[in-house]
Design a protein around this motif. Sequence first.
Motif, short mmCIF file in Angstrom:
data_model
loop_
_atom_site.label_atom_id
_atom_site.label_comp_id
_atom_site.label_asym_id
_atom_site.label_seq_id
_atom_site.Cartn_x
_atom_site.Cartn_y
_atom_site.Cartn_z
N GLY A 177 -3.56 -2.51 5.16
CA GLY A 177 -2.49 -3.50 5.04
C GLY A 177 -1.18 -2.81 5.33
N TYR A 178 -0.08 -3.45 5.00
CA TYR A 178 1.23 -2.85 5.24
C TYR A 178 1.48 -1.73 4.23
CZ TYR A 178 2.07 -6.47 8.60
OH TYR A 178 1.96 -7.28 9.69
N THR A 179 1.88 -0.58 4.75
CA THR A 179 2.05 0.63 3.95
C THR A 179 3.52 0.99 3.81
OG1 THR A 179 -0.11 1.47 4.61
CG2 THR A 179 1.46 3.08 3.77
N LEU A 180 3.93 1.34 2.61
CA LEU A 180 5.32 1.72 2.33
C LEU A 180 5.55 3.14 2.83
CD1 LEU A 180 7.97 0.84 0.85
CD2 LEU A 180 7.06 2.02 -1.17
N GLN A 181 6.07 3.27 4.03
CA GLN A 181 6.33 4.60 4.59
C GLN A 181 7.74 5.08 4.32
OE1 GLN A 181 4.14 6.56 5.73
NE2 GLN A 181 2.41 5.33 6.44
N GLY A 182 8.67 4.15 4.07
CA GLY A 182 10.05 4.56 3.83
C GLY A 182 10.74 3.69 2.79
N ILE A 183 11.75 4.28 2.16
CA ILE A 183 12.62 3.56 1.22
C ILE A 183 14.03 3.62 1.79
CG2 ILE A 183 13.58 3.53 -1.11
CD1 ILE A 183 11.01 5.05 -1.97
N VAL B 130 8.11 8.31 1.95
CA VAL B 130 7.29 8.08 0.75
C VAL B 130 6.11 9.04 0.66
CG1 VAL B 130 5.89 6.37 -0.48
CG2 VAL B 130 8.02 5.67 0.63
N SER B 131 5.49 9.38 1.79
CA SER B 131 4.31 10.24 1.75
C SER B 131 4.61 11.61 1.15
CB SER B 131 3.72 10.41 3.16
OG SER B 131 4.63 11.06 4.02
N ASN B 132 5.87 12.00 1.13
CA ASN B 132 6.27 13.28 0.56
C ASN B 132 6.24 13.26 -0.96
OD1 ASN B 132 7.44 16.00 0.90
ND2 ASN B 132 9.27 15.12 -0.04
N TYR B 133 6.16 12.06 -1.56
CA TYR B 133 6.32 11.93 -3.01
C TYR B 133 5.10 11.33 -3.71
CZ TYR B 133 11.12 12.72 -1.59
OH TYR B 133 12.25 13.27 -1.02
N ILE B 134 3.98 11.25 -3.03
CA ILE B 134 2.81 10.59 -3.62
C ILE B 134 2.36 11.21 -4.94
CG2 ILE B 134 0.39 9.99 -3.26
CD1 ILE B 134 2.46 8.20 -1.80
N PRO B 135 2.24 12.54 -5.06
CA PRO B 135 1.85 13.09 -6.37
C PRO B 135 2.83 12.71 -7.48
CG PRO B 135 1.57 14.74 -4.65
CD PRO B 135 2.32 13.60 -4.03
N CYS C 134 0.85 -1.20 0.00
CA CYS C 134 0.00 0.00 0.00
C CYS C 134 0.88 1.25 0.00
CB CYS C 134 -0.89 0.03 1.24
SG CYS C 134 -2.04 -1.34 1.40
N LEU C 135 0.37 2.32 -0.58
CA LEU C 135 1.04 3.61 -0.52
C LEU C 135 0.34 4.49 0.50
CD1 LEU C 135 1.67 4.35 -4.31
CD2 LEU C 135 3.36 3.69 -2.59
N PRO C 136 1.08 5.34 1.21
CA PRO C 136 0.46 6.24 2.19
C PRO C 136 -0.26 7.39 1.49
CG PRO C 136 2.78 6.73 1.99
CD PRO C 136 2.54 5.51 1.14
N ALA C 137 -1.05 8.09 2.26
CA ALA C 137 -1.68 9.31 1.74
C ALA C 137 -0.61 10.39 1.60
CB ALA C 137 -2.77 9.78 2.69
N GLY D 297 23.10 -3.10 0.58
CA GLY D 297 22.38 -4.14 -0.13
C GLY D 297 20.90 -4.10 0.17
N ASP D 298 20.53 -3.41 1.25
CA ASP D 298 19.11 -3.24 1.57
C ASP D 298 18.55 -1.98 0.92
OD1 ASP D 298 18.95 -5.51 3.21
OD2 ASP D 298 19.76 -4.42 4.92
N SER D 299 19.41 -1.15 0.38
CA SER D 299 18.98 0.10 -0.26
C SER D 299 17.83 -0.12 -1.21
CB SER D 299 20.13 0.71 -1.07
OG SER D 299 21.01 1.39 -0.24
N GLY D 300 16.91 0.86 -1.22
CA GLY D 300 15.78 0.80 -2.13
C GLY D 300 14.64 -0.06 -1.64
N GLY D 301 14.92 -0.88 -0.63
CA GLY D 301 13.92 -1.79 -0.11
C GLY D 301 12.91 -1.08 0.79
N PRO D 302 11.87 -1.80 1.20
CA PRO D 302 10.76 -1.19 1.92
C PRO D 302 10.96 -1.07 3.43
CG PRO D 302 10.28 -3.48 1.49
CD PRO D 302 11.60 -3.20 0.84
N LEU D 303 10.43 0.03 3.97
CA LEU D 303 10.18 0.17 5.40
C LEU D 303 8.67 0.27 5.50
CD1 LEU D 303 11.52 0.72 8.29
CD2 LEU D 303 10.85 3.10 7.86
N VAL D 304 8.03 -0.75 6.07
CA VAL D 304 6.57 -0.79 6.08
C VAL D 304 6.02 -0.70 7.49
CG1 VAL D 304 6.42 -2.11 3.93
CG2 VAL D 304 6.49 -3.33 6.12
#
Length: 301
Positions: A260-266, A285-290, A170-173, A247-254
Amino acid sequence: MRLGRAVVVAVGLLGCGGAELDSVEALDSVGQEIVGGVEARPNSHPWIVSLQMGESHFCGGSLVRIGAREESNIVITAAHCVADGLPDTVVAGAHDLTRPTSSQVRVRVKRAVSHPNYDPETTMNDIAVLQLQTPIKFGASMAGGCGQSPQMRPNLTPQLASGFAIGPVCLPAAGEQVPDNTMATSAGWGLTREGGYDTSDILMQVGVPTVNSKQLAQMYAPQGISIDPKAMLGAGYAQGGKDSCQGDSGGPLVIKGARGYTLQGITSFGIGCARPGLPGVYARVSNYIPWINQQIKTYGQ
């Protein structure tokens, strides 16, 4: 020294993560951590993908939904993961990268679009979208949803959870703020200790609490690193010990939410891995939704 958390074909950036989370189901620790973490339960992170050059993992990413479609050709990752070139492929539905299963899918990458204001010197706006050559189909249990994980259905054993093998996060608002000290889960195939040479073949996860932005800025100021609270999210323990790593770079912080689980960080950067007083830093992630929605509209198929 600023350290991105990707591993570029043999040398890279890994995120190092925090305490063991209750939010996404995990197996007992097998001594092979995303620093201080545990082995993830198979299929419990159905959105996570491995970015690879050849067949070598170097970064992570997350599948997101395109409208109501039950497939996606869009992956969100960190801009620094693609700054030096396009990944060859992404692998979805994986747990042990050395032992592919019938649910694992490998797809070539067509295009990488980094945020137009990404700054490698300050690690600002460390976010990118990958367009895959062909869409990846979601498991049947994902119909219409996002962020679904086996733990949300305790009647399913890992062996019966194959329908969760691949699905969107899921993506955050837009502008959504995560309360301080909220438990989050970071996952990846990165290094299991600072200074290590080999990334993990097994998907690992770690639980880390979010950090107050002012405190995060104070922690990183002595390192000459500026923290932008709108664009960056900190997660980790004051005493260290748990973190994402190279090696974890780019992966999810949920973080578990109502849907459900929301992608709040990369996973973005840190100083070392799991050091006291230096929690991991994630693109918020919420800073980049648009911007994300525009990329999905342009490149989703």
